[in-house]
Design an enzyme around this catalytic site. Structure first.
Site, PDB file in Angstrom:
ATOM      1  N   ILE A 222       0.902  -1.288   0.104  1.00  0.00           N
ATOM      2  CA  ILE A 222      -0.135  -0.069   0.001  1.00  0.00           C
ATOM      3  C   ILE A 222       0.908   1.334   0.168  1.00  0.00           C
ATOM      4  O   ILE A 222       0.477   2.230  -0.938  1.00  0.00           O
ATOM      5  CB  ILE A 222      -1.001   0.003   1.416  1.00  0.00           C
ATOM      6  N   LYS A 295      -1.748 -13.712  17.019  1.00  0.00           N
ATOM      7  CA  LYS A 295      -1.756 -14.743  18.077  1.00  0.00           C
ATOM      8  C   LYS A 295      -2.748 -14.391  18.795  1.00  0.00           C
ATOM      9  O   LYS A 295      -3.225 -13.336  19.006  1.00  0.00           O
ATOM     10  CB  LYS A 295      -0.500 -14.837  18.976  1.00  0.00           C
ATOM     11  N   ALA A 298      -4.202 -15.747  24.479  1.00  0.00           N
ATOM     12  CA  ALA A 298      -3.652 -16.722  25.448  1.00  0.00           C
ATOM     13  C   ALA A 298      -2.290 -17.148  24.952  1.00  0.00           C
ATOM     14  O   ALA A 298      -1.277 -17.522  25.800  1.00  0.00           O
ATOM     15  CB  ALA A 298      -4.616 -17.983  25.181  1.00  0.00           C
ATOM     16  N   TYR A 353      -2.924  -5.799  17.114  1.00  0.00           N
ATOM     17  CA  TYR A 353      -3.028  -5.232  16.034  1.00  0.00           C
ATOM     18  C   TYR A 353      -4.434  -4.243  16.000  1.00  0.00           C
ATOM     19  O   TYR A 353      -4.202  -2.975  15.716  1.00  0.00           O
ATOM     20  CB  TYR A 353      -2.950  -6.088  14.704  1.00  0.00           C
ATOM     21  N   LYS A 357      -4.554  -0.225  15.947  1.00  0.00           N
ATOM     22  CA  LYS A 357      -5.265   0.532  14.917  1.00  0.00           C
ATOM     23  C   LYS A 357      -6.648   1.316  15.388  1.00  0.00           C
ATOM     24  O   LYS A 357      -6.817   2.545  14.979  1.00  0.00           O
ATOM     25  CB  LYS A 357      -5.875  -0.421  13.538  1.00  0.00           C
TER      26      LYS A 357
END
Ligand SMILES: NC(=O)c1ccc[n+]([C@@H]2O[C@H](COP(=O)([O-])OP(=O)(O)OC[C@H]3O[C@@H](n4cnc5c(N)ncnc54)[C@H](O)[C@@H]3O)[C@@H](O)[C@H]2O)c1
Length: 447
Positions: A222, A295, A298, A353, A357
């Protein structure tokens, strides 16, 4: 990475098979091509109303074929007029429930007369600015209507709702140049607010002429597409990426006659290095560099958590503040933060993530009013599923779900995000600030 299903669904055999067994049949979207000048290639239909009159005044620059509807001079008749490439409905005058039927009366007859990849825009007044609760309710109703109709459009049609603030009428041209053109092919069901803005675009063929733009994470994906699009629109582009990406960065820089900075944006002296590399200051700052380390919580290691928060959220915060405080970022600058719909909807395996964001969206909202005095805008762009190396690594099943679970039934291209960023980078796009623009084909996630 290419989407083979779209190729199949658009082949003659595939088209029949897909229709026969009721599978999604995404169309190949019309996108902006180099050399094109006008936003609308085909017929543009305007409704009546004061804002539509404003649009009428510049519509001849968009296309030779403008039609009015619902006025005495009505020239477009359903079933008899040409198919429509673009439609603008001025709903700003709708003040009570009974008037909302005008939406049905206007849109129903034209839905079967839309061209492929048609662009529809509804104009309204922001409900929070209206004193009369019934008028505010009618204007808020536009949101539910727009988002639903966007889901019903076929053949690549897209629809947005623009709330036009007092004094922002002059900003309609810039916004409609984007939202009525193939530049916004992968944006649908969005609601944006326009406000007054004192910095106009001088030349629509090179709207970013004379502007210096820094793109982080520019070596590929991008970021590379953003750099190309900004250069196309006349900006002087500075490309930044990590030292390991130097070869790709140099190749792109050679193509765009751009300068490069090889730097890890998380380095302790990153801000100082940036300021040193930008002695002439900056007009457009694009925080595109981002990483994923997925992930479930946990199994999330501290390293995965820290890396994502450091690159995606902390670095844009620290660097933007340093560039502001040092005066490197000019007055009337445009700041764009690459967020994600994960930051809006949440996503399994992406607590780190999505937190980063969502934090960027919060940063744009919180900073916007503080930067207003200097004429600086700050917005987040939230891509959905975009075909890049990042998404090529997603397992097949999830990748297919990401592509198909949207109104347009396909992933977007880096160009789609780049066009949105380039529009928000324009001088006149100070009309938009503190907002998050989704570029996601109206993904069902978080909608
Ligand atoms: N691809 C998608 O579907 C998608 C969806 C939503 C949001 N986004 C966001 O868009 C942005 C670009 O995504 P992409 O798919 O092109 O990613 P990508 O992985 O292809 O490219 C990211 C670039 O950022 C650079 N980068 C990473 N860490 C850096 C650092 N510390 N310093 C400097 N540069 C660094 C990388 O070297 C790379 O060139 C990211 O912020 C991403 O989170 C992407």
């Amino acid at each position: 990475m290419s989407d083979r299903y779209i190729d199949f669904a658009n082949s003659s055999l595939g088209h029949r098979l897909v229709a026969a067994i009721g599978l999604p049949s995404p169309v190949r979207l019309e996108r902006w091509q180099a050399g094109r000048l006008r936003p609308v290639e085909g017929a543009l239909l305007l409704s009546g109303g004061a804002l539509a009159d404003k649009v009428q005044a510049f519509a001849h620059k968009f296309t030779d074929a403008t039609y009015r509807y619902g006025t005495e001079a009505s020239t477009w008749i359903p079933g008899h007029g040409p198919t429509l490439k673009a439609v603008v409905f001025d709903a700003s005058g709708l003040q009570h429930t009974d008037q909302l039927k005008q939406l049905r009366e206007f849109f129903q007859p034209l839905l079967k007369n839309l061209d492929y990849s048609a662009h529809l825009v509804i104009l309204g007044r922001a409900p929070e600015c209206l004193g009369d609760p019934f008028a505010a309710s009618a204007q808020r109703a536009l949101e539910g209507f727009s988002r639903s109709l966007a889901k019903e459009l076929r053949s690549g049609g897209v629809l947005q709702l623009l709330y036009v603030g007092e004094g922002a009428e002059d900003q309609l041209e810039g916004a409609l140049r984007f939202f009525l053109s193939p530049k916004s092919a992968y944006i649908s069901g969005q609601v944006l607010r326009l406000q007054a803005c004192a910095t106009p675009v001088e030349d629509w063929t090179r709207p970013l002429a004379g502007r210096k733009a820094l793109v982080t994470g520019a070596a590929r994906g991008i970021g590379a597409s953003i750099a190309e699009t900004l250069a196309r629109d006349g900006a002087e582009v500075i490309l930044l990426d990590v030292p390991q990406a130097k070869a790709d960065l140099d190749a792109l820089a050679a193509r765009l006659s751009a300068r490069t900075i090889t730097l890890d944006i998380c380095a302790e002296d990153a801000a100082a290095q940036l300021i040193e590399h930008l002695p002439d200051g900056l007009d457009i700052l694009l925080h595109n560099a981002g990483i994923t380390r997925d992930k479930t919580l946990a199994n999330m290691t501290p390293e995965y958590w820290d890396a994502v928060l450091a690159v995606n959220l902390n670095a844009p915060q620290v660097l933007t503040k340093a560039l502001l405080d040092s005066g490197t970022l000019h007055d009337n600058a445009r700041v764009v933060l690459l967020a994600s719909i994960s930051g809006i909807a949440g996503n399994r395996g992406q607590t780190n993530y999505a937190a980063s964001k969502a934090g960027l969206i919060g940063l744009a909202q919180a900073w916007a009013p503080l930067l207003q005095q200097r004429g600086i805008s700050i917005n987040a762009v939230a891509p959905g599923f975009i075909e890049t190396q990042m998404t090529a690594h997603i397992p097949f099943g999830l990748r297919e779900a990401g592509r198909r679970m949207s109104s347009l039934g396909q992933g977007g291209l880096p160009q789609d995000v780049a066009e949105a960023v380039a529009w928000l980078g324009q001088p006149g796009s100070g009309a938009v600030t503190g907002q998050a623009l989704r570029v996601c084909g109206q993904s069902l996630l978080g909608a």
